[in-house]
Design an enzyme around this catalytic site. Structure first.
Site, PDB file in Angstrom:
ATOM      1  N   HIS A  30     -75.681  98.219 -46.779  1.00 52.87           N
ATOM      2  CA  HIS A  30     -77.037  98.747 -46.810  1.00 52.87           C
ATOM      3  C   HIS A  30     -77.901  97.978 -47.802  1.00 52.87           C
ATOM      4  CE1 HIS A  30     -74.988 102.853 -45.777  1.00 52.87           C
ATOM      5  NE2 HIS A  30     -74.999 102.039 -44.745  1.00 52.87           N
TER       6      HIS A  30
ATOM      7  N   HIS B 198     -66.977 111.816 -39.855  1.00 55.71           N
ATOM      8  CA  HIS B 198     -67.302 110.408 -39.622  1.00 55.71           C
ATOM      9  C   HIS B 198     -66.685 110.005 -38.293  1.00 55.71           C
ATOM     10  CE1 HIS B 198     -67.310 106.018 -40.086  1.00 55.71           C
ATOM     11  NE2 HIS B 198     -68.193 106.178 -41.062  1.00 55.71           N
TER      12      HIS B 198
END
Length: 424
Positions: free
Chosen positions: A111, A177
């Site tokens: 990110h 997840h």
């Protein structure tokens, strides 16, 4: 007059409300026993630190002069790192560890780095002003150290600051997840502070059919990231499970696998939601901020969890603010320049790319069902090669969907990132 059912859907830091006819309402996918916030968050963290699972207490592991690296989630995660850090830092100080010997490493993965403003929100001004805080950079080769190779041949390179520390502590949260089964545990090592090469080598495993939402044992995606954490010598974790309002509901601490599994067992009992049948229309959200800050997260935390719950040819309406846009330049490029056939060819013939894999998963979903995005941060130009409709309001999207499918069964999933949906 038909009875109307009001639906409240998280959006950024607020909510959107829409009404649907009772005859169209299938269900709202929320746990039957929602997670309840603890009365005192700091006390809950201290209690977990005092009773770690599978390790000694931190105070028994550290000594004066030790260099400590504390890994924390980045701005895309709702982990209340500031609340969790205060008891940890207190215990370290009481054990003789100096402030100057502690570094807080933001586990950014691939990110963008967390901005100063986001760091203040994540950690609090007191922590930010007192301790050295560094954003991990997966592409900064001089700041990466090779620590070994996993049993599947993944070369593990991690941030030098963590590799050269005496003790490594990870702070994170546990929620569903779609590839690792559950977040938390070792994930602040891989992808958190790993090299891009390591992340891409590992994330090829997302194609393995043994991966999946809520699956830990026998899941190669999770097993390999836990191998990487052992090579990186992750010493201690503190993971939280959050209530719907982002308050702490439960805390586990200790070994990166044993404590994580204890947290998973607690979460699984409270996050699984049984769904009677696939819906014609799903109205969903990743859960609001920070999950919907950008489309990179929205795809994984909003669309991924609900994708199997909609019928072929159905409609998924996803509400996500996306003020950060797509959130990844490479991902944005694939979404705007490649169709699904071109993506598939690139995956088969080229080097693995996480951004390409995510774009392909999204394109597959948009080929099977209609994907409608309610947002103020993006427009249709972001998806020129993929069939996506963009709407300025939830009401407009729902109205059109019901006009198109007047007999539709509508399933609402207000916090897709916080549930595991199971067909009965």
């Amino acid at each position: 007059m038909a009875q109307l059912i009001p639906l409240t859907i998280p959006y950024g830091g607020t909510t959107l409300t829409v009404e649907i006819p009772e005859e169209n309402y299938q269900a709202t996918a929320i746990p039957s026993q929602p997670l309840a916030a603890v009365a005192d968050e700091a006390a809950a963290v201290r209690q977990a630190l005092h009773s770690p699972i599978g390790t000694p207490r931190l105070s028994q592991m550290v000594r004066p002069g030790h260099k400590i690296a504390i890994l924390v989630s980045d701005y895309t995660r709702p982990t209340p790192s500031g609340v969790i850090l205060e008891p940890i830092l207190s215990e370290l100080a009481e054990s003789g560890v100096k402030t100057a010997d502690i570094i807080i490493l933001v586990a950014c993965g691939l990110h963008e780095p967390s901005s100063e403003a986001n760091l203040k929100l994540m950690l609090g001004e007191a922590v930010l002003g007192k301790y050295q805080v560094v954003n991990h950079n997966a592409d900064s080769l001089e700041d990466l150290v090779f620590v070994g190779t996993t049993s599947r041949g993944i070369p593990v390179k991690i941030n030098r600051l963590a590799a050269e520390a005496d003790i490594r502590i990870s702070v994170g949260s546990i929620d569903p997840h779609r590839f690792a089964g559950w977040s938390g545990g070792a994930k602040n090592i891989l992808p958190g502070i790993a090299a891009r090469e390591t992340v891409n080598s590992h994330h090829i495993l997302l194609r393995d059919p043994a991966t999946g939402m809520g699956i830990t044992d026998g899941n190669p995606f999770r097993e390999q990231l836990e191998e990487a954490a052992r090579l990186a010598k992750l010493d201690f974790i503190i993971n939280v499970i959050l209530a719907r309002g982002r308050e702490i509901a439960h805390v586990v601490a200790g070994d990166a696998v044993k404590a994580h599994r204890a947290g998973v067992a607690y979460a699984q009992q409270r996050m699984e939601v049984q769904v009677s049948r696939q819906a014609d229309i799903i109205i969903a959200s990743p859960g609001g901020a920070p999950r919907d800050r950008e489309f990179w997260q929205t795809e994984g935390k909003g669309l991924g969890p609900v994708s199997t719950m909609v019928k072929d040819g159905g409609i998924v309406i996803i509400a996500a603010q996306c003020l950060g846009g797509i959130g990844n330049d490479e991902f944005a490029q694939y979404l705007s320049t490649m169709n699904i056939t071109e993506m598939e060819a690139a995956l088969v013939n080229g080097p693995f790319s996480m951004a390409l894999a995510k774009a392909y998963e999204f394109a597959k979903l948009a080929q099977r069902v209609q994907v409608w995005l309610v947002t103020e941060g993006l427009d249709a130009a972001a998806f020129t090669k993929i069939a996506v409709k963009v709407f300025p309001s939830l009401e407009e999207a729902v109205k059109l969907a019901l006009e198109q499918k007047p007999a539709a069964a509508v399933l609402a999933v207000p916090n897709a990132a916080g549930v595991i949906l199971k067909l009965r």
